[in-house]
Enzyme design. Structure first.
Site, short mmCIF file in Angstrom:
data_model
loop_
_atom_site.label_atom_id
_atom_site.label_comp_id
_atom_site.label_asym_id
_atom_site.label_seq_id
_atom_site.Cartn_x
_atom_site.Cartn_y
_atom_site.Cartn_z
N ASN A 9 0.86 -1.19 0.00
CA ASN A 9 0.00 0.00 0.00
C ASN A 9 0.90 1.24 0.00
OD1 ASN A 9 -1.84 2.02 0.43
ND2 ASN A 9 -2.31 1.45 2.55
N TRP A 10 1.04 1.83 -1.19
CA TRP A 10 1.96 2.97 -1.31
C TRP A 10 1.38 4.26 -0.75
CZ3 TRP A 10 4.25 2.28 -6.97
CH2 TRP A 10 5.13 1.18 -6.95
N LYS A 11 0.08 4.29 -0.46
CA LYS A 11 -0.57 5.51 0.05
C LYS A 11 -0.28 6.68 -0.91
CE LYS A 11 -0.31 3.54 4.62
NZ LYS A 11 -0.31 3.73 6.06
N HIS A 96 -9.72 1.63 4.45
CA HIS A 96 -8.45 1.77 5.19
C HIS A 96 -8.68 2.75 6.34
CE1 HIS A 96 -4.39 3.01 6.19
NE2 HIS A 96 -4.00 1.85 5.68
N GLU A 98 -7.12 5.18 7.36
CA GLU A 98 -6.94 6.60 6.98
C GLU A 98 -8.18 7.13 6.26
OE1 GLU A 98 -3.17 5.94 5.07
OE2 GLU A 98 -2.34 5.44 7.03
N GLU A 168 -5.88 -4.31 10.61
CA GLU A 168 -4.85 -3.30 10.83
C GLU A 168 -5.15 -2.51 12.10
OE1 GLU A 168 -2.73 -2.29 6.88
OE2 GLU A 168 -4.45 -0.97 7.08
N GLY A 174 2.06 2.81 10.68
CA GLY A 174 3.02 3.90 10.49
C GLY A 174 3.68 4.37 11.78
N SER A 214 3.07 -1.61 10.47
CA SER A 214 4.52 -1.65 10.69
C SER A 214 5.15 -3.01 10.38
CB SER A 214 4.86 -1.20 12.12
OG SER A 214 4.42 0.15 12.32
N GLY A 235 2.64 -0.84 4.37
CA GLY A 235 2.69 0.56 3.98
C GLY A 235 4.13 1.02 3.78
N GLY A 236 4.67 1.72 4.76
CA GLY A 236 6.00 2.32 4.67
C GLY A 236 7.08 1.42 4.07
P1 PGA Z 1 2.53 0.74 7.69
O1 PGA Z 1 1.08 0.91 7.03
O2 PGA Z 1 3.09 -0.55 7.17
O3 PGA Z 1 3.31 1.93 7.22
O4 PGA Z 1 2.34 0.70 9.16
C1 PGA Z 1 0.23 -0.18 6.85
C2 PGA Z 1 -1.07 0.27 6.21
O5 PGA Z 1 -1.56 1.36 6.56
O6 PGA Z 1 -1.62 -0.43 5.35
#
Ligand code: PGA
Length: 256
Positions: A9-11, A96, A98, A168, A174, A214, A235-236
């Site tokens: 997930n590149w956001k 998600h 967010e 999640e 994050g 994470s 994500g990250g």
């Molecule tokens: P993260 O994000 O790996 O940066 O914690 C995961 C996500 O939001 O899908």
């Protein structure tokens, strides 16, 4: 046996140029690996370029980060399922945390989008998870149950099988703070029990439940070896092509 699914997930990261730069080292590291399903989820603007690069790549699929529940029309700024299908998108991340917290998406909205995705034969990756306050208040199971009932309402058993659930915990996204493998396993087992109760055991047994929050190369093997963890939404750590390949390859190792 559920095939594990690892998604990037590149956001709101990666321009078209950066997307091009990602794939060469990533595909090189990944090789012909097929034991784990790999999904790259770039921002909308990079989907066409990613689709072009992946056209002849069998073992990496494309996903989108969101979509509209509506088919077409006066919805400025929105993207429809048909628009995604045209770009060879197979998966779509819905709900998600967010989207839920920053953009006010409710379970009802997520549910509408989930049905719209299935209607267009896109596979939804539906995200659920508790906040830190909810965990501290012993609300994890109640929150997950509410999100499952709300976001997945009205899905047939066949549709549920084609749905991926991403657990999640919001406090782990994050933050560098990962759920312990046991905390994650407990939540996943609970989710599967709920699916059994609301649908049936055979269906619940087929649904893949990803962990997200994470995930990085160093904690992948421990998390992915839990019995009810069927993959990761990363994500990250997915922005680094070599690191993300390492996460995939660490998961492949467990399959052998
Ligand atoms: P993260 O994000 O790996 O940066 O914690 C995961 C996500 O939001 O899908």
């Amino acid at each position: 046996m559920r095939k594990k699914i690892i998604a990037a997930n590149w956001k709101m990261n990666m321009t078209v140029g950066e997307t091009e730069g990602f794939f060469k080292p990533f595909l090189l590291e990944l090789g012909g690996e097929k034991q784990v399903e790999v999904v790259i989820v770039p921002p909308f603007t990079s989907l066409a370029k990613a689709g072009e690069i992946l056209r002849n790549v069998q073992n990496v699929k494309l996903g989108a980060q969101n979509m509209s529940a509506e088919k077409s029309g006066a919805f400025t700024g929105e993207i429809s399922a048909a628009m995604l299908r045209e770009l060879f998108v197979r998966y779509v991340v819905l709900g998600h945390s967010e989207r839920r917290t920053i953009f006010g998406e409710t379970d009802e909205i997520v549910n509408k989008k989930t049905h719209a995705a299935h209607a267009a034969t896109l596979r939804p990756i539906v995200c659920i998870g508790e906040t830190l306050a909810e965990r501290d208040g012993n609300q994890v199971e109640a929150v997950l149950e509410k999100q499952i009932r709300g976001s997945l309402a009205g899905l047939s058993a066949d549709q549920l099988e084609e749905t991926v659930i991403a657990y999640e915990p919001v406090w782990a996204i994050g933050t560098g703070r990962t759920a312990t493998p046991q905390q994650a396993q407990d939540a996943h087992a609970f989710i599967r029990r709920k699916l059994t109760e609301l649908w049936d055991a055979a269906t619940a047994d087929k649904v893949r439940i990803q962990y997200g929050g994470s995930v990085k190369p160093a904690n992948t093997a421990e998390l992915m070896s839990q019995p009810d963890i069927d993959g990761a939404l990363v994500g990250g750590a997915s922005l680094d092509p070599r690191g993300f390949a390492e996460i995939v390859l660490a998961t492949v190792k467990l399959a052998n």
